[in-house]
Each structure stands twice: as structure tokens, then as C-alpha cells.
Design a protein around this motif. Structure first.
Motif, PDB file in Angstrom:
ATOM      1  N   CYS A  30      33.278  47.658  43.363  1.00 57.11           N
ATOM      2  CA  CYS A  30      32.339  48.328  42.464  1.00 57.11           C
ATOM      3  C   CYS A  30      32.618  49.823  42.422  1.00 57.11           C
ATOM      4  O   CYS A  30      32.523  50.465  41.373  1.00 57.11           O
ATOM      5  CB  CYS A  30      30.912  48.055  42.931  1.00 57.11           C
ATOM      6  N   MET A  31      32.963  50.398  43.577  1.00 56.41           N
ATOM      7  CA  MET A  31      33.257  51.827  43.646  1.00 56.41           C
ATOM      8  C   MET A  31      34.673  52.144  43.158  1.00 56.41           C
ATOM      9  O   MET A  31      34.964  53.284  42.795  1.00 56.41           O
ATOM     10  CB  MET A  31      33.085  52.317  45.092  1.00 56.41           C
ATOM     11  N   ARG A  32      35.550  51.158  43.178  1.00 54.20           N
ATOM     12  CA  ARG A  32      36.953  51.407  42.808  1.00 54.20           C
ATOM     13  C   ARG A  32      37.200  51.350  41.296  1.00 54.20           C
ATOM     14  O   ARG A  32      38.093  52.043  40.789  1.00 54.20           O
ATOM     15  CB  ARG A  32      37.858  50.387  43.506  1.00 54.20           C
ATOM     16  N   VAL A  33      36.479  50.486  40.593  1.00 52.25           N
ATOM     17  CA  VAL A  33      36.716  50.385  39.147  1.00 52.25           C
ATOM     18  C   VAL A  33      36.164  51.630  38.447  1.00 52.25           C
ATOM     19  O   VAL A  33      35.282  52.317  38.973  1.00 52.25           O
ATOM     20  CB  VAL A  33      36.069  49.119  38.537  1.00 52.25           C
ATOM     21  N   ALA A  44      27.474  45.127  28.377  1.00 52.74           N
ATOM     22  CA  ALA A  44      28.493  45.630  29.306  1.00 52.74           C
ATOM     23  C   ALA A  44      29.747  44.786  29.140  1.00 52.74           C
ATOM     24  O   ALA A  44      29.690  43.666  28.620  1.00 52.74           O
ATOM     25  CB  ALA A  44      27.992  45.566  30.746  1.00 52.74           C
ATOM     26  N   CYS A  45      30.871  45.319  29.574  1.00 52.72           N
ATOM     27  CA  CYS A  45      32.116  44.549  29.515  1.00 52.72           C
ATOM     28  C   CYS A  45      33.112  45.129  30.497  1.00 52.72           C
ATOM     29  O   CYS A  45      32.975  46.280  30.948  1.00 52.72           O
ATOM     30  CB  CYS A  45      32.701  44.528  28.097  1.00 52.72           C
ATOM     31  N   THR A  46      34.133  44.324  30.839  1.00 58.17           N
ATOM     32  CA  THR A  46      35.189  44.799  31.728  1.00 58.17           C
ATOM     33  C   THR A  46      36.528  44.184  31.339  1.00 58.17           C
ATOM     34  O   THR A  46      36.581  43.073  30.818  1.00 58.17           O
ATOM     35  CB  THR A  46      34.876  44.458  33.208  1.00 58.17           C
ATOM     36  N   ASP A  47      37.575  44.934  31.583  1.00 60.85           N
ATOM     37  CA  ASP A  47      38.935  44.425  31.398  1.00 60.85           C
ATOM     38  C   ASP A  47      39.630  44.303  32.751  1.00 60.85           C
ATOM     39  O   ASP A  47      40.847  44.182  32.826  1.00 60.85           O
ATOM     40  CB  ASP A  47      39.739  45.338  30.470  1.00 60.85           C
ATOM     41  N   GLY A  48      38.838  44.331  33.832  1.00 62.15           N
ATOM     42  CA  GLY A  48      39.395  44.236  35.170  1.00 62.15           C
ATOM     43  C   GLY A  48      39.746  45.578  35.776  1.00 62.15           C
ATOM     44  O   GLY A  48      39.901  45.692  36.989  1.00 62.15           O
ATOM     45  N   LYS A  49      39.873  46.602  34.923  1.00 63.87           N
ATOM     46  CA  LYS A  49      40.191  47.947  35.398  1.00 63.87           C
ATOM     47  C   LYS A  49      39.028  48.912  35.184  1.00 63.87           C
ATOM     48  O   LYS A  49      38.765  49.773  36.013  1.00 63.87           O
ATOM     49  CB  LYS A  49      41.426  48.494  34.662  1.00 63.87           C
ATOM     50  N   VAL A  69      23.222  42.894  36.821  1.00 62.90           N
ATOM     51  CA  VAL A  69      24.250  43.007  35.779  1.00 62.90           C
ATOM     52  C   VAL A  69      25.510  43.659  36.354  1.00 62.90           C
ATOM     53  O   VAL A  69      26.632  43.235  36.066  1.00 62.90           O
ATOM     54  CB  VAL A  69      23.718  43.811  34.572  1.00 62.90           C
ATOM     55  N   SER A  70      25.339  44.690  37.177  1.00 66.32           N
ATOM     56  CA  SER A  70      26.490  45.349  37.797  1.00 66.32           C
ATOM     57  C   SER A  70      27.270  44.356  38.654  1.00 66.32           C
ATOM     58  O   SER A  70      28.504  44.290  38.594  1.00 66.32           O
ATOM     59  CB  SER A  70      26.026  46.532  38.652  1.00 66.32           C
ATOM     60  N   LEU A  71      26.543  43.567  39.460  1.00 71.52           N
ATOM     61  CA  LEU A  71      27.197  42.564  40.297  1.00 71.52           C
ATOM     62  C   LEU A  71      27.904  41.525  39.435  1.00 71.52           C
ATOM     63  O   LEU A  71      29.020  41.087  39.749  1.00 71.52           O
ATOM     64  CB  LEU A  71      26.165  41.896  41.204  1.00 71.52           C
ATOM     65  N   HIS A  72      27.268  41.131  38.346  1.00 71.36           N
ATOM     66  CA  HIS A  72      27.861  40.150  37.428  1.00 71.36           C
ATOM     67  C   HIS A  72      29.219  40.641  36.923  1.00 71.36           C
ATOM     68  O   HIS A  72      30.204  39.890  36.922  1.00 71.36           O
ATOM     69  CB  HIS A  72      26.906  39.920  36.257  1.00 71.36           C
ATOM     70  N   GLU A  73      29.276  41.906  36.500  1.00 70.33           N
ATOM     71  CA  GLU A  73      30.526  42.453  35.981  1.00 70.33           C
ATOM     72  C   GLU A  73      31.583  42.569  37.078  1.00 70.33           C
ATOM     73  O   GLU A  73      32.772  42.311  36.841  1.00 70.33           O
ATOM     74  CB  GLU A  73      30.269  43.820  35.334  1.00 70.33           C
ATOM     75  N   ILE A  74      31.160  42.957  38.284  1.00 70.63           N
ATOM     76  CA  ILE A  74      32.113  43.056  39.390  1.00 70.63           C
ATOM     77  C   ILE A  74      32.623  41.672  39.783  1.00 70.63           C
ATOM     78  O   ILE A  74      33.775  41.511  40.206  1.00 70.63           O
ATOM     79  CB  ILE A  74      31.478  43.774  40.596  1.00 70.63           C
ATOM     80  N   PHE A  75      31.788  40.652  39.631  1.00 71.15           N
ATOM     81  CA  PHE A  75      32.240  39.275  39.864  1.00 71.15           C
ATOM     82  C   PHE A  75      33.413  38.959  38.936  1.00 71.15           C
ATOM     83  O   PHE A  75      34.395  38.322  39.345  1.00 71.15           O
ATOM     84  CB  PHE A  75      31.104  38.286  39.631  1.00 71.15           C
ATOM     85  N   LEU A 203      44.564  44.253  42.825  1.00 71.16           N
ATOM     86  CA  LEU A 203      43.326  43.520  43.061  1.00 71.16           C
ATOM     87  C   LEU A 203      43.360  42.862  44.431  1.00 71.16           C
ATOM     88  O   LEU A 203      42.369  42.902  45.184  1.00 71.16           O
ATOM     89  CB  LEU A 203      43.110  42.467  41.978  1.00 71.16           C
ATOM     90  N   GLY A 204      44.494  42.257  44.777  1.00 71.81           N
ATOM     91  CA  GLY A 204      44.615  41.599  46.077  1.00 71.81           C
ATOM     92  C   GLY A 204      44.422  42.567  47.232  1.00 71.81           C
ATOM     93  O   GLY A 204      43.731  42.261  48.208  1.00 71.81           O
ATOM     94  N   VAL A 205      45.017  43.761  47.114  1.00 69.26           N
ATOM     95  CA  VAL A 205      44.870  44.781  48.160  1.00 69.26           C
ATOM     96  C   VAL A 205      43.416  45.225  48.262  1.00 69.26           C
ATOM     97  O   VAL A 205      42.857  45.355  49.360  1.00 69.26           O
ATOM     98  CB  VAL A 205      45.782  45.994  47.864  1.00 69.26           C
ATOM     99  N   MET A 206      42.795  45.442  47.109  1.00 75.00           N
ATOM    100  CA  MET A 206      41.396  45.884  47.086  1.00 75.00           C
ATOM    101  C   MET A 206      40.469  44.853  47.730  1.00 75.00           C
ATOM    102  O   MET A 206      39.575  45.192  48.505  1.00 75.00           O
ATOM    103  CB  MET A 206      40.954  46.153  45.648  1.00 75.00           C
ATOM    104  N   LEU A 207      40.697  43.574  47.429  1.00 73.12           N
ATOM    105  CA  LEU A 207      39.841  42.525  47.987  1.00 73.12           C
ATOM    106  C   LEU A 207      40.067  42.357  49.483  1.00 73.12           C
ATOM    107  O   LEU A 207      39.130  42.044  50.226  1.00 73.12           O
ATOM    108  CB  LEU A 207      40.082  41.205  47.259  1.00 73.12           C
ATOM    109  N   GLU A 208      41.290  42.567  49.929  1.00 70.82           N
ATOM    110  CA  GLU A 208      41.565  42.494  51.364  1.00 70.82           C
ATOM    111  C   GLU A 208      40.822  43.624  52.091  1.00 70.82           C
ATOM    112  O   GLU A 208      40.232  43.407  53.158  1.00 70.82           O
ATOM    113  CB  GLU A 208      43.064  42.595  51.613  1.00 70.82           C
ATOM    114  N   GLN A 209      40.843  44.801  51.497  1.00 74.54           N
ATOM    115  CA  GLN A 209      40.111  45.918  52.077  1.00 74.54           C
ATOM    116  C   GLN A 209      38.613  45.652  52.066  1.00 74.54           C
ATOM    117  O   GLN A 209      37.913  45.928  53.050  1.00 74.54           O
ATOM    118  CB  GLN A 209      40.426  47.203  51.315  1.00 74.54           C
TER     119      GLN A 209
END
Length: 407
Positions: A30-33, A44-49, A69-75, A203-209
Motif C-alpha cells: 500500500c505504501m509502495r504503489v 478507484a482503479c489500479t494498473d498494478g503500479k 476500498v483501499s485494501l480492495h485495490e491493494i488486493f 512484485l515478488g520482491v515487494m511481497l517477500e518483504q
């Protein structure tokens, strides 16, 4: 100060801080995007970045729902929905219309929202527009999408814009609270394959962190750890597996008629390896009710590319369910075509193998598209490549790879 009377901007900031404190696994991404206020979109919308949000929509929501809603988008970000949508549209361009994109987004929402609802957290609540349907619990969004496509026929074209009329359907309970869009470059051009790969690696690195931080704080439930672990699984490019599988069965020899380019550029005359298409391939295509026509079409389209490169002397295709109901032979250069009428039924690998064994010439290899939901006959003398439509199913012999519908 009454938090409910804060501005939309402050509500969003509060939701990000809440996620970081309450559930670090989602708080870290959430803090990284990149968050961008965009009042030109409905919700709201997201393209993953980047995560875009409409200030009026957020301003009208209470604090817990803004966090929901914020959690939904981060999901969407964590589950890699933007890249999966990109790849899905590449393989099935017929779905790149407003109508089908609407259904795809609804499918993703149906997957995410039950996960948020099950958290039963007083600090996180879904708004009334959230889409929920218990039928879809535990499914991947592509499975849900295929169901929605069957349940919601595309409306007639209007004003030359196919399927842009009524975007609703039988499953409508709400409008949804955001959408996933395909990622692209800042100038609107498509991402290159290397850019897509890099985005997934990041994304993989971020999720591992995120996983490590959440575990250190004692806030990593098993279901979230599973999400992180699944993100690290290498997406097998089954087309590459197929290429490697087929290559060894074709005879090759060295030839000075075609010099090796790499060494020729250095002034060294080194022979190149010439492969000759002398082998015969057999293909088995499971047409039982659990195999989607899109999967059959995708399989044959990608198989055709390999066949064109390795040039087998003959390709024999057996369509089967509980029995082999159609057999077609193709010579080098011919296009493999899906029958106009496909029969459905149960599944029997034994009948397929019997048919292959009855061929005048035994194949150098057999490639089978199936969900692997069937008993297995005795291992044949020729190599078998199983291309499974269901991930994690594995055959007891031969090589198994997966026809990833979203990768």
C-alpha cells in the motif's frame, strides 16, 4: 477531531496508515504503489503500479469503508491482476471490449471481496456497492469470468461499439468499487515482455518483504503467507517446455552449407546444426465438459507455432472424451483446425492410448491437453507431454506442464 469529517485526501492517508499497522502484509505494498487523485474516474482503479482514486467517491465514505476500498485495490496489486488481465487479453483478444472488460473486473471483485468480508475487522468495511457472490469463493478470477461470460450474453452492437450497451447482466448486485486496467508506458504504448517480467519480479520482491515484516510483527496469517508464496512460483511458459520436449526427437546434423552466424562474424567457419523434420507427432485433445473451448483454441494456436518450426512429417490429432470421436492427420505446412462441432463427455486416457498405439507408425512423442482428472493407463514406449489445464495436477509418468490461462 472527528475523523469522519476529514477531507478525502486525509481519509486516504489514514487508510494507508491503518493497513500498515493492522495488516503489514498489505500495508507494505500500500505504501509502495503510487497514489494519484483522479476525479475523472468514477471510483478507484489500479494498473498494478499506480492506484488512482476519485476524491468525491472517497469523501462520501466513512473511514472504515475508505480503508475497505483501499485494501480492495491493494488486493488487486498483490494478486497481480493487472498483468494477468494483460496476458489474458493477449491470448483472447476477443475479450478486449468494454463489455468483457466489465465482466473481467466483476470477476476479480467476486474473488477479492469475500476475503475482505471474512476478515470481520471493525476498521475495514466493504461499501454497499461491493460485489459479493458465495458461488465464487476460492476460485481464480478467470474461472469466475468464464462463468459470467456464459451467464451474460454480449448485447447487440450499438453505434459501432460492440458490447457497449448495457454492461450489466444476471449477476448484478452493485456497480463495483473500482477496476483493474492493463499497465502501459507513460506514452500509452504497450509494455514489452521484459518490462512485464520486471514488473512481476518487483512484485515478488515487494511481497517477500511484506511477508517478512508481517511475520516479524506476528501478523501473518497462513492464508496471507500462501498468497506470498504463490506469487513466487515461476510461471511456466508451457510453449517453451513444448519446444524443449519436441526438439530432441528430431534428427539433426552439421552442415557447412549454412555456417554458424555467431562464429562466422568472427571469421571462423563453424558448421551450424540442421534439424530435419523426420518425426511424427500425435496429439490428444480432451474435450470432456471440464475443458473450455478457449483452452483448446489456445493450445492448438501455440502448438501450431511449434509444429511450423520443427516440421514433423505428420501430425495426428485425436479428439477424445470417453472415446476417441475424431482423428485428423496433417502434413507439414498444413494448419491444424478445431472441428466445427465438438463432442463432450467423460474422459478415458486408455481409449486415447489404444488409438495412438493402433496408428500405422508409432509417434516419436504424444502431447495431451487435459485436466488430468482421470485414471492413467500403462506407460507407453514413446514420451508423453501432459499439458494440464489445472495447475498442480500431475501425471504419474511423462512430463507435465500447465496451460496457464492467465500467464
Amino acid at each position: 477531531m472527528n475523523i469522519e469529517k476529514l477531507s478525502a485526501d486525509n481519509k486516504v492517508a489514514n487508510s494507508k496508515a491503518t493497513l500498515l499497522f493492522k495488516t503489514p502484509f498489505f500495508g507494505v505494498p500500500c505504501m509502495r504503489v503510487k497514489w494519484v487523485q483522479d476525479d475523472g474516474i468514477p471510483t478507484a482503479c489500479t494498473d498494478g503500479k499506480t492506484l488512482r482514486w476519485n476524491s468525491k467517491f472517497f469523501d462520501d465514505l466513512p473511514k472504515a469503508q475508505v480503508t475497505g476500498v483501499s485494501l480492495h485495490e491493494i488486493f488487486h496489486v498483490v494478486l497481480n491482476h493487472a498483468i494477468e488481465l494483460l496476458r489474458h487479453l493477449k491470448k483472447f483478444p476477443q475479450y478486449n471490449t468494454p463489455f468483457y472488460l466489465h465482466l473481467a473486473n466483476k470477476a476479480m471483485d467476486y474473488v477479492i471481496n469475500p476475503k475482505i468480508k471474512d476478515m470481520k475487522a471493525d476498521w475495514c468495511e466493504l461499501p454497499d456497492c461491493a460485489l459479493l457472490d458465495d458461488r465464487f469463493r476460492g476460485m481464480h478470477w478467470v474461472e469466475v469470468f468464464n462463468i459470467l461470460v456464459k451467464e451474460n450474453p454480449e448485447p447487440p452492437q450499438e453505434d459501432g461499439q460492440g458490447g457497449q450497451g448495457d454492461q450489466g447482466g444476471q449477476d448484478d448486485q452493485g456497480t463495483g468499487m473500482g477496476e483493474v486496467v492493463v499497465p502501459e508506458n507513460d506514452d500509452g504504448t504497450e509494455l514489452s515482455p521484459s518490462q512485464v517480467d520486471e514488473m512481476e519480479k518487483e512484485l515478488g520482491v515487494m511481497l517477500e518483504q511484506a511477508k517478512n515484516i508481517a511475520r516479524a510483527k506476528g501478523k501473518l496469517p497462513s492464508d496471507l503467507e500462501e498468497i506470498a508464496d504463490n506469487s513466487k512460483k515461476a510461471k511456466v511458459n508451457w510453449e517453451n517446455v513444448l519446444r524443449r520436449f519436441v526438439a530432441p526427437i528430431f534428427a539433426s546434423h552439421s552442415s557447412y552449407n549454412r555456417l554458424h552466424r555467431k562464429f562466422q562474424s568472427r571469421g571462423i567457419k563453424f558448421p551450424s546444426s540442421v534439424k530435419t523434420g523426420t518425426a511424427e507427432l500425435s496429439i490428444g485433445i480432451d474435450t470432456s465438459g471440464s475443458i473450455l473451448m478457449d483452452e483448446i483454441t489456445q493450445f492448438l494456436a501455440e502448438l501450431q507455432k511449434i509444429v511450423n518450426k520443427v516440421m514433423p512429417s505428420k501430425v495426428t490429432v485425436h479428439y477424445f472424451h470417453s472415446s476417441v470421436w475424431k482423428t485428423e492427420e496433417y502434413k507439414t505446412g498444413q494448419k491444424i483446425v478445431v472441428p466445427t462441432k465438438v463432442q463432450r463427455g467423460g474422459t478415458s486416457f486408455q481409449n486415447l492410448f489404444d488409438k495412438v498405439n493402433d496408428q500405422k507408425t508409432k509417434p516419436k512423442a504424444l502431447i495431451v491437453l487435459t485436466d488430468l482428472e482421470c485414471g492413467f493407463p500403462k506407460k507407453p514406449s514413446y514420451p508423453v507431454l501432459w499439458v494440464s489445464t489445472i495447475e498442480d495436477n500431475k501425471a504419474p509418468y511423462g512430463s507435465t506442464t500447465y496451460l496457464d490461462a492467465v500467464a
